[in-house]
Design a protein around this motif. Structure first.
Motif, short mmCIF file in Angstrom:
data_model
loop_
_atom_site.label_atom_id
_atom_site.label_comp_id
_atom_site.label_asym_id
_atom_site.label_seq_id
_atom_site.Cartn_x
_atom_site.Cartn_y
_atom_site.Cartn_z
N MET A 49 -6.29 2.52 -5.85
CA MET A 49 -5.36 1.44 -6.04
C MET A 49 -6.13 0.24 -6.62
O MET A 49 -7.22 -0.07 -6.20
CB MET A 49 -4.73 1.08 -4.69
N LYS A 50 -5.51 -0.41 -7.58
CA LYS A 50 -6.13 -1.55 -8.25
C LYS A 50 -5.74 -2.85 -7.54
O LYS A 50 -4.59 -3.03 -7.17
CB LYS A 50 -5.68 -1.59 -9.70
N TYR A 51 -6.72 -3.73 -7.36
CA TYR A 51 -6.50 -4.99 -6.66
C TYR A 51 -6.81 -6.18 -7.56
O TYR A 51 -7.63 -6.08 -8.46
CB TYR A 51 -7.40 -5.08 -5.41
N GLU A 52 -6.13 -7.31 -7.28
CA GLU A 52 -6.38 -8.56 -8.01
C GLU A 52 -6.53 -9.69 -6.99
O GLU A 52 -5.93 -9.64 -5.91
CB GLU A 52 -5.20 -8.91 -8.92
N ASP A 53 -7.31 -10.71 -7.37
CA ASP A 53 -7.40 -11.87 -6.50
C ASP A 53 -6.12 -12.70 -6.65
O ASP A 53 -5.27 -12.42 -7.49
CB ASP A 53 -8.65 -12.70 -6.79
N GLU A 69 -2.08 -3.59 3.54
CA GLU A 69 -2.58 -2.91 2.35
C GLU A 69 -3.45 -3.82 1.49
O GLU A 69 -4.10 -3.36 0.56
CB GLU A 69 -1.41 -2.38 1.51
N THR A 70 -3.46 -5.12 1.78
CA THR A 70 -4.32 -6.03 1.05
C THR A 70 -5.75 -5.89 1.56
O THR A 70 -5.98 -5.36 2.66
CB THR A 70 -3.86 -7.50 1.19
N LYS A 71 -6.72 -6.34 0.78
CA LYS A 71 -8.12 -6.27 1.17
C LYS A 71 -8.69 -7.67 1.30
O LYS A 71 -8.32 -8.57 0.55
CB LYS A 71 -8.95 -5.53 0.11
N PHE A 72 -9.61 -7.84 2.23
CA PHE A 72 -10.30 -9.12 2.41
C PHE A 72 -11.79 -8.83 2.33
O PHE A 72 -12.37 -8.21 3.22
CB PHE A 72 -9.94 -9.74 3.77
N THR A 73 -12.41 -9.24 1.21
CA THR A 73 -13.85 -9.04 1.03
C THR A 73 -14.47 -10.30 0.46
O THR A 73 -13.87 -10.98 -0.37
CB THR A 73 -14.14 -7.86 0.07
N ASN A 74 -15.67 -10.58 0.90
CA ASN A 74 -16.43 -11.75 0.44
C ASN A 74 -15.63 -13.05 0.56
O ASN A 74 -15.70 -13.92 -0.31
CB ASN A 74 -16.90 -11.56 -1.01
N GLY A 75 -14.84 -13.18 1.61
CA GLY A 75 -14.09 -14.40 1.84
C GLY A 75 -12.87 -14.58 0.96
O GLY A 75 -12.27 -15.65 0.93
N LYS A 76 -12.46 -13.55 0.23
CA LYS A 76 -11.28 -13.62 -0.64
C LYS A 76 -10.30 -12.52 -0.29
O LYS A 76 -10.69 -11.41 0.07
CB LYS A 76 -11.69 -13.45 -2.11
N ASP A 83 0.30 -3.01 -7.47
CA ASP A 83 1.60 -2.36 -7.29
C ASP A 83 2.59 -3.24 -6.54
O ASP A 83 3.80 -3.09 -6.69
CB ASP A 83 1.44 -1.05 -6.52
N HIS A 84 2.10 -4.17 -5.75
CA HIS A 84 3.00 -5.03 -4.96
C HIS A 84 3.73 -6.06 -5.82
O HIS A 84 4.68 -6.68 -5.35
CB HIS A 84 2.22 -5.74 -3.87
N ALA A 85 3.33 -6.24 -7.05
CA ALA A 85 4.00 -7.20 -7.92
C ALA A 85 5.46 -6.82 -8.13
O ALA A 85 6.32 -7.68 -8.36
CB ALA A 85 3.29 -7.29 -9.26
N ARG A 86 5.78 -5.55 -8.01
CA ARG A 86 7.16 -5.11 -8.21
C ARG A 86 8.10 -5.65 -7.14
O ARG A 86 9.29 -5.79 -7.37
CB ARG A 86 7.24 -3.59 -8.26
N TYR A 87 7.58 -5.98 -5.96
CA TYR A 87 8.43 -6.53 -4.90
C TYR A 87 8.91 -7.95 -5.22
O TYR A 87 9.85 -8.43 -4.63
CB TYR A 87 7.69 -6.55 -3.57
N PHE A 88 8.25 -8.59 -6.17
CA PHE A 88 8.62 -9.95 -6.54
C PHE A 88 9.48 -10.01 -7.79
O PHE A 88 9.96 -11.06 -8.16
CB PHE A 88 7.36 -10.80 -6.75
N ASP A 89 9.67 -8.87 -8.46
CA ASP A 89 10.47 -8.82 -9.68
C ASP A 89 11.85 -8.27 -9.33
O ASP A 89 12.00 -7.10 -8.97
CB ASP A 89 9.79 -7.93 -10.72
N SER A 90 12.86 -9.09 -9.45
CA SER A 90 14.20 -8.69 -9.02
C SER A 90 14.80 -7.57 -9.87
O SER A 90 15.56 -6.76 -9.36
CB SER A 90 15.13 -9.90 -9.01
N GLU A 91 14.47 -7.50 -11.14
CA GLU A 91 15.02 -6.45 -12.00
C GLU A 91 14.52 -5.07 -11.57
O GLU A 91 15.30 -4.12 -11.49
CB GLU A 91 14.66 -6.70 -13.45
N ILE A 92 13.23 -4.98 -11.28
CA ILE A 92 12.67 -3.70 -10.84
C ILE A 92 13.27 -3.30 -9.49
O ILE A 92 13.65 -2.15 -9.28
CB ILE A 92 11.14 -3.78 -10.77
#
Length: 88
Positions: free
Chosen positions: A1-5, A33-40, A46-55
Motif C-alpha cells: 500500500m502506498k502512503y503519503e504525508d 491503517e495509517t502509519k506513524f514513523t519518524n514523528g510523522k 487509497d483513503h482519498a476516495r472516502y473524501f471524493d463524493s463522486e467516487i
C-alpha cells in the motif's frame, strides 16, 4: 500500500487538515491503517476516495444494485410457488 504525508494527502482529496483528522476520529478502523514513523503520520493513498463524493456515490450505487439483487434472490427462494424454487 502506498502512503503519503499529510501535506501531499491534503491535495488529492482537496480537504483540510481538520476535516481529515475529524474523519479519522469518527472511523478509528481506518485510522489504524495509517502509519506513524519518524514523528510523522502517513496516510494510505487509497483513503482519498472516502473524501471524493463522486467516487463514493458510484460505489454506493453499485452496492445498492447488488443488495437489490440479493433481496430478489431471497424473495424467490422464500416463495414456495416461484419457478426458481420449484425447478431446483
Amino acid at each position: 500500500m502506498k502512503y503519503e504525508d499529510l501535506k501531499k494527502f491534503i491535495i488529492s482529496p482537496k480537504s483540510s487538515k481538520s476535516t481529515i483528522y475529524r474523519f479519522y476520529k469518527k472511523n478509528e478502523d481506518l485510522f489504524l491503517e495509517t502509519k506513524f514513523t519518524n514523528g510523522k503520520r502517513f496516510f494510505p493513498v487509497d483513503h482519498a476516495r472516502y473524501f471524493d463524493s463522486e467516487i463514493m456515490f458510484d460505489e454506493n450505487k453499485i452496492l445498492r444494485q447488488e443488495n437489490q439483487s440479493m433481496r430478489n434472490l431471497i424473495d424467490c427462494l422464500a416463495d414456495k410457488e416461484s419457478l426458481l424454487h420449484t425447478s431446483g
